[in-house]
Design a protein around this motif. Structure first.
Motif, short mmCIF file in Angstrom:
data_model
loop_
_atom_site.label_atom_id
_atom_site.label_comp_id
_atom_site.label_asym_id
_atom_site.label_seq_id
_atom_site.Cartn_x
_atom_site.Cartn_y
_atom_site.Cartn_z
N ILE A 1 0.84 -1.20 0.00
CA ILE A 1 0.00 0.00 0.00
C ILE A 1 0.87 1.25 0.00
O ILE A 1 0.59 2.21 -0.71
CB ILE A 1 -0.98 -0.01 1.20
N LEU A 2 1.96 1.25 0.76
CA LEU A 2 2.87 2.40 0.77
C LEU A 2 3.50 2.62 -0.61
O LEU A 2 3.70 3.77 -1.02
CB LEU A 2 3.96 2.22 1.84
N LYS A 3 3.77 1.53 -1.34
CA LYS A 3 4.28 1.67 -2.70
C LYS A 3 3.27 2.39 -3.59
O LYS A 3 3.63 3.26 -4.38
CB LYS A 3 4.63 0.30 -3.30
N GLN A 4 1.99 2.05 -3.46
CA GLN A 4 0.94 2.71 -4.22
C GLN A 4 0.88 4.20 -3.87
O GLN A 4 0.76 5.05 -4.75
CB GLN A 4 -0.43 2.10 -3.92
N ILE A 5 0.98 4.50 -2.59
CA ILE A 5 0.91 5.89 -2.14
C ILE A 5 2.11 6.67 -2.66
O ILE A 5 1.97 7.80 -3.14
CB ILE A 5 0.81 5.96 -0.60
N VAL B 1 17.85 3.06 -4.82
CA VAL B 1 16.76 2.12 -5.07
C VAL B 1 15.46 2.87 -5.28
O VAL B 1 14.68 2.57 -6.20
CB VAL B 1 16.63 1.09 -3.92
N PHE B 2 15.20 3.88 -4.46
CA PHE B 2 13.99 4.68 -4.58
C PHE B 2 13.90 5.32 -5.97
O PHE B 2 12.87 5.27 -6.62
CB PHE B 2 13.97 5.76 -3.49
N ILE B 3 14.98 5.91 -6.42
CA ILE B 3 15.02 6.56 -7.73
C ILE B 3 14.76 5.55 -8.83
O ILE B 3 13.94 5.78 -9.73
CB ILE B 3 16.37 7.28 -7.93
N HIS B 4 15.44 4.42 -8.77
CA HIS B 4 15.24 3.38 -9.79
C HIS B 4 13.80 2.88 -9.79
O HIS B 4 13.19 2.71 -10.84
CB HIS B 4 16.17 2.20 -9.54
N LEU B 5 13.27 2.64 -8.60
CA LEU B 5 11.96 2.01 -8.47
C LEU B 5 10.80 2.95 -8.79
O LEU B 5 9.90 2.59 -9.55
CB LEU B 5 11.81 1.47 -7.04
N PHE B 6 10.83 4.17 -8.25
CA PHE B 6 9.67 5.05 -8.36
C PHE B 6 9.81 6.14 -9.42
O PHE B 6 8.80 6.64 -9.91
CB PHE B 6 9.36 5.69 -7.01
N TYR C 1 18.62 -6.23 -2.14
CA TYR C 1 17.68 -5.31 -2.79
C TYR C 1 16.38 -5.21 -1.99
O TYR C 1 15.88 -4.11 -1.75
CB TYR C 1 17.39 -5.78 -4.22
N ASN C 2 15.83 -6.34 -1.57
CA ASN C 2 14.58 -6.33 -0.82
C ASN C 2 14.71 -5.60 0.51
O ASN C 2 13.81 -4.86 0.91
CB ASN C 2 14.06 -7.76 -0.60
N VAL C 3 15.82 -5.80 1.19
CA VAL C 3 16.06 -5.10 2.46
C VAL C 3 16.13 -3.59 2.24
O VAL C 3 15.49 -2.81 2.95
CB VAL C 3 17.37 -5.61 3.13
N ILE C 4 16.90 -3.17 1.23
CA ILE C 4 17.07 -1.75 0.93
C ILE C 4 15.74 -1.14 0.48
O ILE C 4 15.36 -0.05 0.93
CB ILE C 4 18.16 -1.53 -0.13
N LYS C 5 15.03 -1.83 -0.39
CA LYS C 5 13.76 -1.33 -0.94
C LYS C 5 12.74 -1.10 0.18
O LYS C 5 12.14 -0.02 0.28
CB LYS C 5 13.20 -2.31 -1.96
N LYS C 6 12.56 -2.09 1.02
CA LYS C 6 11.58 -1.97 2.10
C LYS C 6 11.97 -0.87 3.09
O LYS C 6 11.12 -0.10 3.54
CB LYS C 6 11.42 -3.31 2.82
N SER C 7 13.24 -0.78 3.39
CA SER C 7 13.73 0.27 4.29
C SER C 7 13.48 1.65 3.68
O SER C 7 13.01 2.57 4.37
CB SER C 7 15.22 0.07 4.57
N ALA C 8 13.75 1.81 2.40
CA ALA C 8 13.54 3.09 1.71
C ALA C 8 12.06 3.46 1.70
O ALA C 8 11.71 4.62 1.96
CB ALA C 8 14.08 3.02 0.29
N ILE C 9 11.21 2.51 1.41
CA ILE C 9 9.77 2.76 1.37
C ILE C 9 9.26 3.23 2.72
O ILE C 9 8.54 4.22 2.82
CB ILE C 9 9.01 1.51 0.88
N VAL C 10 9.65 2.54 3.77
CA VAL C 10 9.17 2.89 5.11
C VAL C 10 9.74 4.23 5.56
O VAL C 10 9.00 5.09 6.05
CB VAL C 10 9.49 1.76 6.12
N ARG C 11 11.04 4.44 5.40
CA ARG C 11 11.63 5.72 5.83
C ARG C 11 11.04 6.91 5.08
O ARG C 11 10.73 7.93 5.68
CB ARG C 11 13.15 5.71 5.63
N PHE C 12 10.92 6.79 3.77
CA PHE C 12 10.35 7.87 2.97
C PHE C 12 8.91 8.14 3.42
O PHE C 12 8.51 9.28 3.59
CB PHE C 12 10.39 7.52 1.48
N SER C 13 8.14 7.09 3.61
CA SER C 13 6.74 7.22 4.00
C SER C 13 6.60 7.89 5.37
O SER C 13 5.73 8.75 5.55
CB SER C 13 6.06 5.85 4.03
#
Length: 162
Positions: free
Chosen positions: A21-25, A104-109, A129-141
């Motif tokens: 859901i955070l990825k969608q947001i 990762v955030f830049i590449h992904l979003f 990658y999964n560790v970094i991605k999830k950490s980036a999503i949560v911190r940014f959110s």
């Protein structure tokens, strides 16, 4: 002996948040920022690398309070200020991430890169990658305050399923 702390949020912390859901947001936030930049007529700042330059420009700009045009357009100026504040907050949240999370955030979003491209560019494997991605999503959110919108997106997802 205690475990060495990493630069990324632990799995325990990350699992407390609805990542999908955070990825969608976040995708919506990136679209909103792009739209605001276009509305403000600052199209040259639309690429990610220049978003931080735009944030610096917005954050350091001073309003000219002696302008007659400004007094005639108070309502428009207020909405422009809100847009600039949102863009600035977005830039602050992006700068809050550490180097790997930001990449990762830049590449992904922003660039919408596929995972293989990210693995190759960053020289990392799927687990890292999964560790970094999830950490980036949560911190940014958290920095943007996006977790308060989770119920709205959760309801939208439930409506689509019905």
């Amino acid at each position: 002996m205690s475990k060495k702390r990493t630069d990324f949020l632990s799995g325990f912390v990350v699992e407390q948040y609805p990542i999908d859901i955070l990825k969608q947001i976040i995708n919506s936030v990136v679209d909103i920022v792009d739209n605001f930049i276009i509305e403000l007529g600052e199209d040259e700042y639309l690429s990610l690398s220049s978003t931080s330059r735009y944030d610096e420009r917005v954050g350091s700009s001073q309003r000219n309070t002696t302008s007659k045009i400004e007094t005639m357009c108070i309502k428009k100026m207020k909405s422009e200020e809100k847009m600039k504040e949102f863009i600035y907050k977005y830039g602050q949240a992006l700068n809050f991430l550490n180097r790997e999370e930001r990449q990762v955030f830049i590449h992904l979003f922003i660039k919408k890169s596929d995972t293989l491209t990210i693995y190759d560019d960053m020289k990392i494997g799927s687990n890292q990658y999964n560790v970094i991605k999830k950490s980036a999503i949560v911190r940014f959110s958290i920095k943007m305050g996006l977790e308060k919108f989770v119920p709205l997106f959760r309801n939208e997802t439930n409506l689509k399923d019905n």
